[in-house]
Write a protein that holds these residues in place. Sequence first.
Motif, PDB file in Angstrom:
ATOM      1  N   LEU A  12       0.834  -1.191   0.000  1.00 35.83           N
ATOM      2  CA  LEU A  12       0.000   0.000   0.000  1.00 35.83           C
ATOM      3  C   LEU A  12       0.874   1.247   0.000  1.00 35.83           C
ATOM      4  O   LEU A  12       1.951   1.276   0.602  1.00 35.83           O
ATOM      5  CB  LEU A  12      -0.913   0.004   1.222  1.00 35.83           C
ATOM      6  N   ARG A  13       0.405   2.285  -0.677  1.00 31.84           N
ATOM      7  CA  ARG A  13       1.155   3.537  -0.763  1.00 31.84           C
ATOM      8  C   ARG A  13       0.587   4.555   0.220  1.00 31.84           C
ATOM      9  O   ARG A  13      -0.556   4.423   0.677  1.00 31.84           O
ATOM     10  CB  ARG A  13       1.068   4.094  -2.189  1.00 31.84           C
ATOM     11  N   PRO A  14       1.385   5.560   0.544  1.00 31.11           N
ATOM     12  CA  PRO A  14       0.840   6.640   1.376  1.00 31.11           C
ATOM     13  C   PRO A  14      -0.418   7.218   0.734  1.00 31.11           C
ATOM     14  O   PRO A  14      -0.459   7.494  -0.453  1.00 31.11           O
ATOM     15  CB  PRO A  14       1.974   7.672   1.407  1.00 31.11           C
ATOM     16  N   GLY A  15      -1.444   7.377   1.512  1.00 33.75           N
ATOM     17  CA  GLY A  15      -2.710   7.871   0.984  1.00 33.75           C
ATOM     18  C   GLY A  15      -3.692   6.776   0.647  1.00 33.75           C
ATOM     19  O   GLY A  15      -4.886   7.042   0.491  1.00 33.75           O
ATOM     20  N   ASP A  16      -3.224   5.528   0.485  1.00 34.23           N
ATOM     21  CA  ASP A  16      -4.146   4.413   0.270  1.00 34.23           C
ATOM     22  C   ASP A  16      -4.908   4.119   1.556  1.00 34.23           C
ATOM     23  O   ASP A  16      -4.338   4.194   2.655  1.00 34.23           O
ATOM     24  CB  ASP A  16      -3.386   3.151  -0.149  1.00 34.23           C
ATOM     25  N   PRO A  17      -6.171   3.764   1.453  1.00 35.04           N
ATOM     26  CA  PRO A  17      -6.921   3.419   2.672  1.00 35.04           C
ATOM     27  C   PRO A  17      -6.441   2.088   3.253  1.00 35.04           C
ATOM     28  O   PRO A  17      -6.010   1.201   2.517  1.00 35.04           O
ATOM     29  CB  PRO A  17      -8.363   3.306   2.166  1.00 35.04           C
ATOM     30  N   ALA A  18      -6.492   1.962   4.549  1.00 34.18           N
ATOM     31  CA  ALA A  18      -6.157   0.707   5.220  1.00 34.18           C
ATOM     32  C   ALA A  18      -7.376  -0.195   5.336  1.00 34.18           C
ATOM     33  O   ALA A  18      -7.262  -1.424   5.405  1.00 34.18           O
ATOM     34  CB  ALA A  18      -5.573   0.971   6.605  1.00 34.18           C
ATOM     35  N   GLU A  19      -8.557   0.421   5.336  1.00 28.66           N
ATOM     36  CA  GLU A  19      -9.811  -0.316   5.435  1.00 28.66           C
ATOM     37  C   GLU A  19     -10.860   0.376   4.586  1.00 28.66           C
ATOM     38  O   GLU A  19     -10.826   1.591   4.394  1.00 28.66           O
ATOM     39  CB  GLU A  19     -10.310  -0.381   6.885  1.00 28.66           C
ATOM     40  N   LEU A  20     -11.800  -0.399   4.092  1.00 29.70           N
ATOM     41  CA  LEU A  20     -12.977   0.119   3.410  1.00 29.70           C
ATOM     42  C   LEU A  20     -14.164  -0.704   3.887  1.00 29.70           C
ATOM     43  O   LEU A  20     -14.216  -1.917   3.641  1.00 29.70           O
ATOM     44  CB  LEU A  20     -12.837   0.027   1.891  1.00 29.70           C
ATOM     45  N   GLY A  21     -15.084  -0.061   4.594  1.00 30.24           N
ATOM     46  CA  GLY A  21     -16.192  -0.815   5.146  1.00 30.24           C
ATOM     47  C   GLY A  21     -15.667  -1.940   6.022  1.00 30.24           C
ATOM     48  O   GLY A  21     -14.776  -1.730   6.854  1.00 30.24           O
ATOM     49  N   PRO A  22     -16.147  -3.158   5.821  1.00 31.46           N
ATOM     50  CA  PRO A  22     -15.680  -4.278   6.645  1.00 31.46           C
ATOM     51  C   PRO A  22     -14.400  -4.932   6.127  1.00 31.46           C
ATOM     52  O   PRO A  22     -13.970  -5.953   6.669  1.00 31.46           O
ATOM     53  CB  PRO A  22     -16.843  -5.264   6.559  1.00 31.46           C
ATOM     54  N   TYR A  23     -13.783  -4.369   5.100  1.00 31.11           N
ATOM     55  CA  TYR A  23     -12.653  -5.014   4.441  1.00 31.11           C
ATOM     56  C   TYR A  23     -11.326  -4.357   4.832  1.00 31.11           C
ATOM     57  O   TYR A  23     -11.163  -3.141   4.715  1.00 31.11           O
ATOM     58  CB  TYR A  23     -12.824  -4.961   2.919  1.00 31.11           C
ATOM     59  N   ARG A  24     -10.382  -5.171   5.289  1.00 33.16           N
ATOM     60  CA  ARG A  24      -9.020  -4.708   5.543  1.00 33.16           C
ATOM     61  C   ARG A  24      -8.225  -4.861   4.256  1.00 33.16           C
ATOM     62  O   ARG A  24      -8.261  -5.920   3.625  1.00 33.16           O
ATOM     63  CB  ARG A  24      -8.383  -5.544   6.657  1.00 33.16           C
ATOM     64  N   LEU A  25      -7.528  -3.820   3.835  1.00 32.04           N
ATOM     65  CA  LEU A  25      -6.774  -3.863   2.592  1.00 32.04           C
ATOM     66  C   LEU A  25      -5.344  -4.314   2.868  1.00 32.04           C
ATOM     67  O   LEU A  25      -4.675  -3.775   3.754  1.00 32.04           O
ATOM     68  CB  LEU A  25      -6.796  -2.494   1.908  1.00 32.04           C
ATOM     69  N   LEU A  26      -4.878  -5.277   2.075  1.00 26.29           N
ATOM     70  CA  LEU A  26      -3.569  -5.896   2.288  1.00 26.29           C
ATOM     71  C   LEU A  26      -2.518  -5.409   1.311  1.00 26.29           C
ATOM     72  O   LEU A  26      -1.323  -5.486   1.602  1.00 26.29           O
ATOM     73  CB  LEU A  26      -3.694  -7.424   2.168  1.00 26.29           C
ATOM     74  N   GLY A  27      -2.909  -4.968   0.133  1.00 23.46           N
ATOM     75  CA  GLY A  27      -1.944  -4.529  -0.866  1.00 23.46           C
ATOM     76  C   GLY A  27      -2.636  -4.114  -2.137  1.00 23.46           C
ATOM     77  O   GLY A  27      -3.856  -4.283  -2.291  1.00 23.46           O
ATOM     78  N   ARG A  28      -1.851  -3.535  -3.049  1.00 21.29           N
ATOM     79  CA  ARG A  28      -2.349  -3.129  -4.361  1.00 21.29           C
ATOM     80  C   ARG A  28      -2.156  -4.255  -5.358  1.00 21.29           C
ATOM     81  O   ARG A  28      -1.094  -4.859  -5.427  1.00 21.29           O
ATOM     82  CB  ARG A  28      -1.571  -1.910  -4.865  1.00 21.29           C
ATOM     83  N   LEU A  29      -3.177  -4.478  -6.176  1.00 21.49           N
ATOM     84  CA  LEU A  29      -3.089  -5.485  -7.224  1.00 21.49           C
ATOM     85  C   LEU A  29      -3.008  -4.878  -8.614  1.00 21.49           C
ATOM     86  O   LEU A  29      -2.587  -5.549  -9.551  1.00 21.49           O
ATOM     87  CB  LEU A  29      -4.283  -6.436  -7.142  1.00 21.49           C
ATOM     88  N   GLY A  30      -3.394  -3.641  -8.770  1.00 18.86           N
ATOM     89  CA  GLY A  30      -3.312  -3.018 -10.090  1.00 18.86           C
ATOM     90  C   GLY A  30      -4.085  -1.727 -10.143  1.00 18.86           C
ATOM     91  O   GLY A  30      -4.831  -1.380  -9.223  1.00 18.86           O
ATOM     92  N   ARG A  31      -3.879  -1.021 -11.247  1.00 20.31           N
ATOM     93  CA  ARG A  31      -4.600   0.231 -11.453  1.00 20.31           C
ATOM     94  C   ARG A  31      -4.936   0.369 -12.925  1.00 20.31           C
ATOM     95  O   ARG A  31      -4.099   0.075 -13.795  1.00 20.31           O
ATOM     96  CB  ARG A  31      -3.759   1.425 -11.010  1.00 20.31           C
TER      97      ARG A  31
END
Length: 349
Positions: A12-31
Amino acid sequence: MTTQAGENGEALRPGDPAELGPYRLLGRLGRGGMGTVYLGEERDGRRVAVKVINRELAGEGAFRDRFRREVTAARRVRRFCTAPVLDAELDHDPLYVVTEYIEGPSLEKAVAERGPLPGSDLEGLAVGVATALAAIHGAGIVHRDLKPANVLLSSTGPRVIDFGIARALDAADGPTRTGQFVGTPSYLPPELLRGEPVTPASDVFSWGSVVAYAGTGSAPFAGATVPEILYRVAHAEPRLDGLDPAVREVVAAALGKDPRNRPSVQDLLDRLVGHGRADPARLAETLKATWHGAEPAFAQTPARPSHTPAQVSGHSSGQAPGDAVAGGEETRRDARPDGFAAPGAGRSG
């Protein structure tokens, strides 16, 4: 498009959310042109793919309305041979859509690294993608952006991703909000280039192009430039040299210039199965039992090193060899398991 690195993708990059709703974000997969795809985790540990829509798009009222309609329709798609939509935030910022996490390479990546699919693997791919289209069309959706990067080779069979969502980018008075085409030119149907309506027959054309790529390693209308590719799509005969005869005839029919003369998705399945009317739901179950899996499918050819452990729903891995991208988006087996009988061929999986 970013490259995955490690088990959870790119950090995850600075500014990326750590959580969205009930979901914990682990990393970026693409853009891509619509947003960023993250690997997420539910509270019970199940992994999901979370596509977060770009702010500049989410700020447009017309886009939000189209996005809401398309995601609502996508949630009606039956699960077989697709990456189903599990959840979505349609009202509050940031907008996002959550799909099942599909582990396995994209068809684009697998063919680029290991070569064309052999024999029964190719037939299974053709049946699986057509089965997915049956589910998508059954929900009243046209995929609109079917290409090798949107087909994932999971352990249980091919899965089609990103269905329907591309339409949210369309403006009411043109092909897209920017006046460009969304997608990879080699896989676009000629009627789109003529400004005609996009229909389920348009997906059939893209299916033919995807299967041809899977079986030969090259798109049937590949070229060095976008204008050259678009001209070939609109006017030239497809290049099908080397395509397995078991699927060549039905692929050629799918690539007809006039959408009225193409087979329907049900026709594709009937011709591929070869014994009466095919039931997409039963075919999906058969594929789960007979699919060789992403790695064994290419046992003939040693795999080249890869740093990408998985592809994920909503993530396009890039462009197919020989294709320019428009719109800013970016051991052959002698014993075949029972399941599908392609025209002129034996039983296959």
